[in-house]
Design a protein around this motif. Structure first.
Motif, PDB file in Angstrom:
ATOM      1  N   VAL A  64      53.834  40.170  27.361  1.00 54.54           N
ATOM      2  CA  VAL A  64      52.426  40.308  27.332  1.00 54.54           C
ATOM      3  C   VAL A  64      52.150  41.035  28.615  1.00 54.54           C
ATOM      4  N   ARG A  65      52.629  40.371  29.729  1.00 51.54           N
ATOM      5  CA  ARG A  65      52.571  41.452  31.084  1.00 51.54           C
ATOM      6  C   ARG A  65      52.879  42.589  30.935  1.00 51.54           C
ATOM      7  N   ASP A  66      53.912  42.967  30.578  1.00 57.02           N
ATOM      8  CA  ASP A  66      54.446  44.249  30.335  1.00 57.02           C
ATOM      9  C   ASP A  66      53.493  45.309  29.429  1.00 57.02           C
ATOM     10  N   THR A  67      52.787  44.702  28.604  1.00 54.53           N
ATOM     11  CA  THR A  67      51.931  45.509  27.672  1.00 54.53           C
ATOM     12  C   THR A  67      50.884  45.810  28.214  1.00 54.53           C
ATOM     13  N   LEU A  68      50.218  44.780  28.983  1.00 52.26           N
ATOM     14  CA  LEU A  68      49.020  44.789  29.649  1.00 52.26           C
ATOM     15  C   LEU A  68      49.026  45.954  30.934  1.00 52.26           C
ATOM     16  N   VAL A  69      50.067  45.861  31.498  1.00 51.27           N
ATOM     17  CA  VAL A  69      50.446  47.040  32.655  1.00 51.27           C
ATOM     18  C   VAL A  69      50.547  48.095  32.089  1.00 51.27           C
ATOM     19  N   ALA A  70      51.295  48.300  31.012  1.00 52.30           N
ATOM     20  CA  ALA A  70      51.377  49.736  30.160  1.00 52.30           C
ATOM     21  C   ALA A  70      49.798  50.261  29.813  1.00 52.30           C
ATOM     22  N   GLY A  71      49.164  49.298  29.233  1.00 55.33           N
ATOM     23  CA  GLY A  71      47.859  49.703  28.727  1.00 55.33           C
ATOM     24  C   GLY A  71      46.783  50.053  29.563  1.00 55.33           C
ATOM     25  N   ALA A  72      47.012  50.070  31.203  1.00 58.97           N
ATOM     26  CA  ALA A  72      46.172  50.400  31.972  1.00 58.97           C
ATOM     27  C   ALA A  72      44.965  49.909  32.187  1.00 58.97           C
ATOM     28  N   GLY A  73      44.669  48.682  31.728  1.00 60.60           N
ATOM     29  CA  GLY A  73      43.310  47.880  31.840  1.00 60.60           C
ATOM     30  C   GLY A  73      42.551  47.872  30.502  1.00 60.60           C
ATOM     31  N   GLY A 131      45.455  55.607  31.881  1.00 56.46           N
ATOM     32  CA  GLY A 131      46.718  55.997  30.763  1.00 56.46           C
ATOM     33  C   GLY A 131      46.847  57.000  30.571  1.00 56.46           C
ATOM     34  N   THR A 132      46.974  57.359  29.303  1.00 56.42           N
ATOM     35  CA  THR A 132      47.392  58.768  28.588  1.00 56.42           C
ATOM     36  C   THR A 132      46.435  59.703  28.801  1.00 56.42           C
ATOM     37  N   HIS A 133      45.381  59.467  29.124  1.00 56.28           N
ATOM     38  CA  HIS A 133      43.863  60.179  29.477  1.00 56.28           C
ATOM     39  C   HIS A 133      44.005  60.743  30.743  1.00 56.28           C
ATOM     40  N   ALA A 165      42.667  48.119   7.672  1.00 61.01           N
ATOM     41  CA  ALA A 165      43.530  49.192   8.436  1.00 61.01           C
ATOM     42  C   ALA A 165      44.511  48.474   9.327  1.00 61.01           C
ATOM     43  N   ALA A 166      45.635  49.156   9.141  1.00 58.76           N
ATOM     44  CA  ALA A 166      46.745  48.917   9.912  1.00 58.76           C
ATOM     45  C   ALA A 166      47.791  49.671  10.141  1.00 58.76           C
ATOM     46  N   GLY A 167      48.399  49.586  11.346  1.00 57.61           N
ATOM     47  CA  GLY A 167      49.381  50.377  11.906  1.00 57.61           C
ATOM     48  C   GLY A 167      48.708  51.395  12.745  1.00 57.61           C
ATOM     49  N   GLU A 168      49.161  52.715  12.797  1.00 57.06           N
ATOM     50  CA  GLU A 168      48.705  53.566  13.948  1.00 57.06           C
ATOM     51  C   GLU A 168      47.257  54.138  13.633  1.00 57.06           C
ATOM     52  N   VAL A 169      46.804  54.146  12.386  1.00 59.48           N
ATOM     53  CA  VAL A 169      45.472  54.467  11.928  1.00 59.48           C
ATOM     54  C   VAL A 169      44.431  53.500  12.621  1.00 59.48           C
ATOM     55  N   ALA A 170      44.888  52.380  12.897  1.00 59.76           N
ATOM     56  CA  ALA A 170      43.916  51.174  13.447  1.00 59.76           C
ATOM     57  C   ALA A 170      43.822  51.240  15.013  1.00 59.76           C
ATOM     58  N   CYS A 171      42.875  50.546  15.332  1.00 54.49           N
ATOM     59  CA  CYS A 171      42.624  50.343  16.901  1.00 54.49           C
ATOM     60  C   CYS A 171      42.321  48.586  16.966  1.00 54.49           C
ATOM     61  N   THR A 172      43.386  48.147  17.484  1.00 54.37           N
ATOM     62  CA  THR A 172      43.245  46.558  17.523  1.00 54.37           C
ATOM     63  C   THR A 172      42.856  45.884  18.815  1.00 54.37           C
ATOM     64  N   GLY A 173      43.312  46.799  19.860  1.00 59.18           N
ATOM     65  CA  GLY A 173      43.114  46.384  21.274  1.00 59.18           C
ATOM     66  C   GLY A 173      44.360  46.094  21.957  1.00 59.18           C
ATOM     67  N   LEU A 174      45.458  46.283  21.002  1.00 61.41           N
ATOM     68  CA  LEU A 174      46.921  46.064  21.767  1.00 61.41           C
ATOM     69  C   LEU A 174      47.529  47.067  22.516  1.00 61.41           C
ATOM     70  N   HIS A 175      47.336  48.322  22.219  1.00 57.46           N
ATOM     71  CA  HIS A 175      47.678  49.189  23.198  1.00 57.46           C
ATOM     72  C   HIS A 175      46.897  49.741  24.203  1.00 57.46           C
ATOM     73  N   GLY A 176      45.662  49.432  24.369  1.00 54.27           N
ATOM     74  CA  GLY A 176      44.654  49.896  25.546  1.00 54.27           C
ATOM     75  C   GLY A 176      44.983  51.520  25.532  1.00 54.27           C
ATOM     76  N   ALA A 177      45.116  51.920  26.959  1.00 50.78           N
ATOM     77  CA  ALA A 177      45.153  53.302  27.242  1.00 50.78           C
ATOM     78  C   ALA A 177      46.418  54.040  27.183  1.00 50.78           C
ATOM     79  N   ASN A 178      47.326  53.045  26.434  1.00 49.73           N
ATOM     80  CA  ASN A 178      48.766  53.713  26.708  1.00 49.73           C
ATOM     81  C   ASN A 178      49.659  52.504  26.192  1.00 49.73           C
ATOM     82  N   ARG A 179      50.538  52.988  25.090  1.00 46.48           N
ATOM     83  CA  ARG A 179      51.116  52.128  24.253  1.00 46.48           C
ATOM     84  C   ARG A 179      52.568  51.805  24.902  1.00 46.48           C
ATOM     85  N   LEU A 180      52.855  50.412  25.088  1.00 49.00           N
ATOM     86  CA  LEU A 180      54.230  50.222  25.577  1.00 49.00           C
ATOM     87  C   LEU A 180      55.097  50.493  24.517  1.00 49.00           C
ATOM     88  N   ALA A 181      56.312  51.263  24.938  1.00 44.00           N
ATOM     89  CA  ALA A 181      57.405  51.481  24.145  1.00 44.00           C
ATOM     90  C   ALA A 181      57.791  50.422  23.037  1.00 44.00           C
TER      91      ALA A 181
END
Length: 544
Positions: A92-101, A518-520, A385-401
């Motif tokens: 969880v911590r790694d995902t949050l750090v990657a997602g940039a807030g 993040g990625t922007h 909707a599920a997968g890349e087409v969706a926006c759940t809030g998991l990835h934030g501004a940058n997806r963790l590998a």
């Protein structure tokens, strides 16, 4: 959670005219659009509820972002199979750090908490992950991860193995029908509720009607010139959901993978992050390993950090790419651990055991999409909707590998369960749409697609600024209202309209977000951090 929803670009409701009373149609209890990990998991889950499921795949099930995925699946397994220092909270911590807030903390914890159970489902369906000679699962590490928690299969062909096992299970299931090479054009709505799609196959338009519909159409990487995605990734699901009135969010966050093979005239082959996880290093054109100057984790920093560092080195040195050096890992290890990359490079005359690989970032994964809850439900009743087409809030501004296949597994199963529970015969559906004026005569569709992708790469690419984003927005609006207006009669024209709409949505979102996160990356940013979640709805008419 979306904190700012505004109107997006205008669009027509349907791309073509039709009257369902005069069109052939198929019926199912549950319709799944997409043949990757999310779509196949959804289909299997819905069918296990006793429902008749129809799956439409745009090409074959071997042609999806899932099937092309190399690296693996990020998961914290049971205590006997994971590293001693790893647990869910570390992931969880790694995902949050990657997602940039911009990650939703509750969503992150919820989805990651179901990861191990989803992997068990894959194993029950015959998915074979790599194991050591002693029989233990082999785990690797990728950028942004604090531990070795990445499962992989056949070295660097994880996605292909996952699709193989799930496709075999779906094909063998008595309540699942799979139709390949079926291009979904538009989402049908009746009384404000999803009723299915209209699709194109073998030069015929067919309506697929169902009590519930699941979009699992993947990403939109082919909207950019440089992309790791297969040709099918043209953003069709995003576009059709937007035209139907669904809310979209965080569209500005296209993740650019740091390392794709960069050879003029060649396809942009992904060089999996797992190679850096095993010890490969990035070097500039004079042979200097540069990542330690940019981040304490060097090559294993989050993807957005590595991508910006590579672009910085390219700008600083004036050389068109950087190098990935894996020569110290040895031929035997590289051939066994990364057979796909080893063989693909060999065909291009590169022996990665003795020579460095030229690499450059490319568009890879879209972190935004159709807004859903943690069960995959969208703002349109009876649509999931599920997968890349969706926006759940998991990835934030940058997806963790390697969190992408994980999300597809978990959310595909959840969407399939809920859509399966709610699904049933579609009932009487009588929908029609007026026929638009014909598309302009003589339009060179491939040339306009090339122009679109080149402009998105230049003006809405890795680094952005207000002036270039404004040029992109105006150009896309002009192309949409002039060259690409009206009704097309084939897949290439409909794909063009989808790509232009998605490009317009992304450019508008990127223009609104004036701070880098993040990625922007805004080259004209004043350094402020903006963690607003930007949502979009259609402007031209009320949602149907």
């Amino acid at each position: 959670m979306i904190t700012d929803v505004r109107p997006g670009p205008g669009s027509s409701r349907y791309l073509l005219g039709f009257d369902l009373r005069r069109r052939p149609h198929l019926e199912a209890d549950v319709l799944v659009v997409g043949g990757g990990v999310a779509g196949l998991c959804a289909a299997l889950a819905a069918a296990d509820h006793g429902k008749e499921v129809l799956v439409l795949a745009k090409a074959t099930m071997r042609d999806s972002n899932t099937a092309w995925a190399q690296g693996g699946v990020a998961v914290v397994l049971n205590q006997a199979e994971r590293e001693p220092e790893d647990d869910i909270e570390v992931h969880v911590r790694d995902t949050l750090v990657a997602g940039a807030g911009l990650c939703d903390v509750d969503v992150v914890r919820d989805i990651l908490g179901d990861a191990a159970e989803s992997i068990d489902l894959l194993r029950r369906h015959g998915c074979l992950f790599d194991r050591s000679e002693k029989g233990a699962l082999e785990l690797t590490r990728e950028g942004g991860h604090s531990a070795r928690r990445i499962l992989h299969a056949n070295g660097d062909s994880t996605g292909a193995e996952i699709v193989r096992s799930l496709a075999a299970a779906a094909s063998a299931h008595p309540r699942i029908t799979v139709i390949e090479n079926a291009f979904a054009i538009d989402l049908l709505t009746d009384g404000g509720r999803a009723a299915g799609v209209i699709y194109y196959r073998r030069e015929e338009l067919v309506a697929a009607l169902a009590g519930t519909t699941i979009l699992a159409t993947g990403g939109c990487g082919r909207v950019w010139r440089e992309s790791t995605n297969p040709p099918v990734a043209t953003g069709d699901g995003l576009a059709m959901a937007y035209r139907a009135g669904a809310t979209l969010a965080d569209l500005e966050f296209m993740q650019f993978h740091p390392t794709t093979l960069y050879i003029a005239g060649g396809a942009r082959l992904l060089i999996t992050e797992a190679m850096r996880g095993e010890g490969a290093v990035l070097k500039n054109h004079v042979g200097e390993r540069f990542m330690p100057r940019y981040h304490a984790d060097a090559e294993l920093a989050p993807r957005d950090v590595v991508t910006r560092a590579i672009i910085s080195e390219i700008r600083r040195t004036g050389f068109p790419h950087v190098w990935l050096d894996a020569t110290h890992l040895g031929a035997e290890f590289l051939r066994g651990r990364f057979p796909t990359i080893f063989q693909a490079c060999a065909k291009l005359g590169i022996d990665i055991a003795t020579a460095w690989m030229p690499v450059h970032p490319s568009a890879h994964y879209h972190c935004g999409g159709i807004v859903t809850d943690t069960r995959g439900a969208t703002s349109i009743p009876r649509l999931w909707a599920a997968g890349e087409v969706a926006c759940t809030g998991l990835h934030g501004a940058n997806r963790l590998a390697s969190n992408s296949i994980l999300e597809g597994l978990v959310m595909g199963i959840r969407a399939g369960n809920d859509a399966g529970n709610a699904g049933g015969p579609p009932g009487r559906v009588r929908i029609s749409a007026p026929t638009p004026e014909p598309a302009p005569d003589g339009l060179d569709v491939p040339d306009l697609v090339r122009s679109l992708r080149a402009m998105m790469w230049r003006q809405v690419g890795i680094e952005r600024n207000a002036a270039e984003l404004a040029v992109a927005r105006r150009s896309l609006a002009f192309w949409l209202s002039h060259q690409a207006r009206g009704g097309f009669r084939d897949r290439s024209g409909w794909e063009l309209q989808n790509q232009l709409l998605v490009g317009s949505l992304v450019a508008s979102a990127a223009e609104r977000r004036t701070a880098s996160v993040g990625t922007h990356t805004r080259a004209d940013s004043l350094g402020a951090i903006d963690t607003t979640h930007l949502g979009y709805i259609r402007t031209d008419q009320e949602p149907p």
